[in-house]
Structure formats: C-alpha cells, structure tokens
Design a protein around this motif. Structure first.
Motif, PDB file in Angstrom:
ATOM      1  N   ALA A  37       0.842  -1.265  -0.065  1.00 49.69           N
ATOM      2  CA  ALA A  37       0.087  -0.022   0.185  1.00 49.69           C
ATOM      3  C   ALA A  37       0.993   1.430   0.048  1.00 49.69           C
ATOM      4  CB  ALA A  37      -0.899  -0.041   1.229  1.00 49.69           C
ATOM      5  N   ARG A  38       1.743   1.332   0.832  1.00 46.13           N
ATOM      6  CA  ARG A  38       3.070   2.439   0.825  1.00 46.13           C
ATOM      7  C   ARG A  38       3.479   2.582  -0.639  1.00 46.13           C
ATOM      8  NH1 ARG A  38       4.861   0.139   5.726  1.00 46.13           N
ATOM      9  NH2 ARG A  38       6.507  -0.529   4.751  1.00 46.13           N
ATOM     10  N   ALA A  39       3.855   1.423  -0.980  1.00 45.53           N
ATOM     11  CA  ALA A  39       4.514   1.396  -2.413  1.00 45.53           C
ATOM     12  C   ALA A  39       3.331   2.136  -3.655  1.00 45.53           C
ATOM     13  CB  ALA A  39       4.957   0.342  -2.974  1.00 45.53           C
ATOM     14  N   ARG A  40       2.447   1.802  -3.470  1.00 47.58           N
ATOM     15  CA  ARG A  40       1.375   2.074  -4.451  1.00 47.58           C
ATOM     16  C   ARG A  40       0.966   3.690  -4.217  1.00 47.58           C
ATOM     17  NH1 ARG A  40      -1.958  -2.870  -2.960  1.00 47.58           N
ATOM     18  NH2 ARG A  40      -1.551  -4.091  -4.560  1.00 47.58           N
ATOM     19  N   LYS A  41       0.928   4.154  -3.227  1.00 49.76           N
ATOM     20  CA  LYS A  41       0.914   5.448  -2.586  1.00 49.76           C
ATOM     21  C   LYS A  41       2.076   6.264  -3.266  1.00 49.76           C
ATOM     22  CE  LYS A  41      -0.070   8.557   1.314  1.00 49.76           C
ATOM     23  NZ  LYS A  41      -0.573   8.474   2.614  1.00 49.76           N
ATOM     24  N   THR A  66       2.808   6.588 -16.292  1.00 49.56           N
ATOM     25  CA  THR A  66       2.052   5.482 -15.924  1.00 49.56           C
ATOM     26  C   THR A  66       2.729   4.709 -14.914  1.00 49.56           C
ATOM     27  OG1 THR A  66       0.333   3.685 -16.717  1.00 49.56           O
ATOM     28  CG2 THR A  66       2.754   3.812 -17.454  1.00 49.56           C
ATOM     29  N   THR A  67       1.760   4.029 -13.980  1.00 48.18           N
ATOM     30  CA  THR A  67       2.297   3.270 -12.916  1.00 48.18           C
ATOM     31  C   THR A  67       2.017   1.631 -13.244  1.00 48.18           C
ATOM     32  OG1 THR A  67       1.858   4.909 -11.124  1.00 48.18           O
ATOM     33  CG2 THR A  67       2.416   2.655 -10.273  1.00 48.18           C
ATOM     34  N   GLU A  68       2.908   0.875 -12.943  1.00 47.87           N
ATOM     35  CA  GLU A  68       2.816  -0.591 -13.101  1.00 47.87           C
ATOM     36  C   GLU A  68       2.949  -1.222 -12.082  1.00 47.87           C
ATOM     37  OE1 GLU A  68       5.110  -1.539 -16.652  1.00 47.87           O
ATOM     38  OE2 GLU A  68       3.797  -0.512 -18.016  1.00 47.87           O
ATOM     39  N   GLU A  69       2.169  -2.310 -11.846  1.00 51.12           N
ATOM     40  CA  GLU A  69       2.479  -3.070 -10.427  1.00 51.12           C
ATOM     41  C   GLU A  69       3.094  -4.584 -11.109  1.00 51.12           C
ATOM     42  OE1 GLU A  69      -0.619  -3.392  -7.908  1.00 51.12           O
ATOM     43  OE2 GLU A  69      -0.836  -1.276  -7.672  1.00 51.12           O
ATOM     44  N   VAL A  79       6.552   0.298 -10.728  1.00 52.07           N
ATOM     45  CA  VAL A  79       7.379   1.148 -11.485  1.00 52.07           C
ATOM     46  C   VAL A  79       6.544   2.144 -12.114  1.00 52.07           C
ATOM     47  CG1 VAL A  79       8.601   0.673 -13.792  1.00 52.07           C
ATOM     48  CG2 VAL A  79       8.466  -1.281 -12.422  1.00 52.07           C
ATOM     49  N   VAL A  80       7.070   3.126 -12.031  1.00 53.21           N
ATOM     50  CA  VAL A  80       6.538   4.510 -12.770  1.00 53.21           C
ATOM     51  C   VAL A  80       7.391   4.541 -14.022  1.00 53.21           C
ATOM     52  CG1 VAL A  80       6.042   7.039 -12.540  1.00 53.21           C
ATOM     53  CG2 VAL A  80       6.027   5.481 -10.427  1.00 53.21           C
ATOM     54  N   ARG A  81       6.643   4.613 -15.241  1.00 47.44           N
ATOM     55  CA  ARG A  81       7.453   4.917 -16.409  1.00 47.44           C
ATOM     56  C   ARG A  81       6.681   5.824 -17.507  1.00 47.44           C
ATOM     57  NH1 ARG A  81       6.288   1.778 -20.938  1.00 47.44           N
ATOM     58  NH2 ARG A  81       4.362   0.551 -20.975  1.00 47.44           N
ATOM     59  N   ASN A  82       7.436   6.076 -18.575  1.00 47.16           N
ATOM     60  CA  ASN A  82       6.584   6.845 -19.498  1.00 47.16           C
ATOM     61  C   ASN A  82       6.244   5.782 -20.690  1.00 47.16           C
ATOM     62  OD1 ASN A  82       6.255   8.790 -21.940  1.00 47.16           O
ATOM     63  ND2 ASN A  82       6.582  10.281 -20.325  1.00 47.16           N
ATOM     64  N   LYS A  83       5.145   5.814 -21.023  1.00 44.37           N
ATOM     65  CA  LYS A  83       4.658   4.866 -22.092  1.00 44.37           C
ATOM     66  C   LYS A  83       4.498   5.462 -23.480  1.00 44.37           C
ATOM     67  CE  LYS A  83      -0.334   5.579 -21.209  1.00 44.37           C
ATOM     68  NZ  LYS A  83      -1.484   4.847 -20.429  1.00 44.37           N
TER      69      LYS A  83
END
Length: 126
Positions: A37-41, A66-69, A79-83
């Motif tokens: 939950a901390r990582a998602r936030k 975008t954010t990918e789990e 991971v936060v990446r530029n798609k």
C-alpha cells in the motif's frame, strides 16, 4: 494483530510451534500488504508529480507517465514509466548533445519526483 490465542488446556510442543508459526506468518503477510500500500501510494504521487512537472512541448510526454505493479517470486514492485515516449526520459532529465556539437539544457523532473516518493515511503514507514 487482532487474533487472540487461548493457551489453556493440553497441547504438545508441536502444537505450540504451529501456533507460533501461523502467528508469525500472519504478521508477515500484514506487513507485506502495508508495504504494498505504501509503494502504491508513493508511485501514484510520483506519477502525478511527473505529469505536472514534465516538459510540455506537445503534452504527449507529460501525459505518458503511468504506474505498473509487478508481483514477482521475490516480492512486489511498482514501476513509474513513460509509456508514450520512453526513449527520451534520460535525454530530457540529463540534457544531450545537439547535431551542431552543443548541448541541450537538462530539465530535471524525474529525480525530484523520485526523491519526493522516497520521502513519502520513509515517512509512512513509521
């Protein structure tokens, strides 16, 4: 933990080890879920920060964050990446050479978002 264990009555050493093992597993699972939950936030906050602070010549790059789990055998990652324009993130962040031999100006926007997300993870860590 909300579980209550009544140790009254007869039980063997094997029973006690099973109870202790189950309690430890529950505590581990709860901590793992809190970490997820901390990582998602933190990742969502970093994504929002990047969308706001990224260079906006046409707007496609800034909108592309975008954010990918990912669940793996070793745990969980976000991971936060530029798609839309993944190949230019480092060029914008650090600057690059031009065709005429000069350099473009660096536009730091990823490192500040990372540092902000890291602080959020550390604060939430307690």
């Amino acid at each position: 933990m909300s579980n209550t264990v009544n140790l009254g009555g007869n039980f063997s050493d094997g029973d006690l080890s099973v109870i202790i093992s189950e309690l430890c597993q529950e505590a581990t699972d709860e901590e793992f879920e809190r970490g997820k939950a901390r990582a998602r936030k933190a990742a969502k906050m970093a994504e929002a920060t990047l969308k706001e602070t990224s260079p906006k010549r046409t707007g496609k790059y800034a909108k592309g964050w975008t954010t990918e789990e990912h669940d793996t055998s070793r745990g969980f990652s976000v991971v936060v990446r530029n798609k839309t324009k993944p190949g230019i993130t480092h060029l914008l962040e650090k600057g690059h050479m031009t065709r005429k031999g000069g350099r473009t100006k660096a536009i730091p926007h990823i490192l500040p978002a990372y540092q902000k997300a890291k602080r959020l993870m550390e604060e939430d860590d307690g």
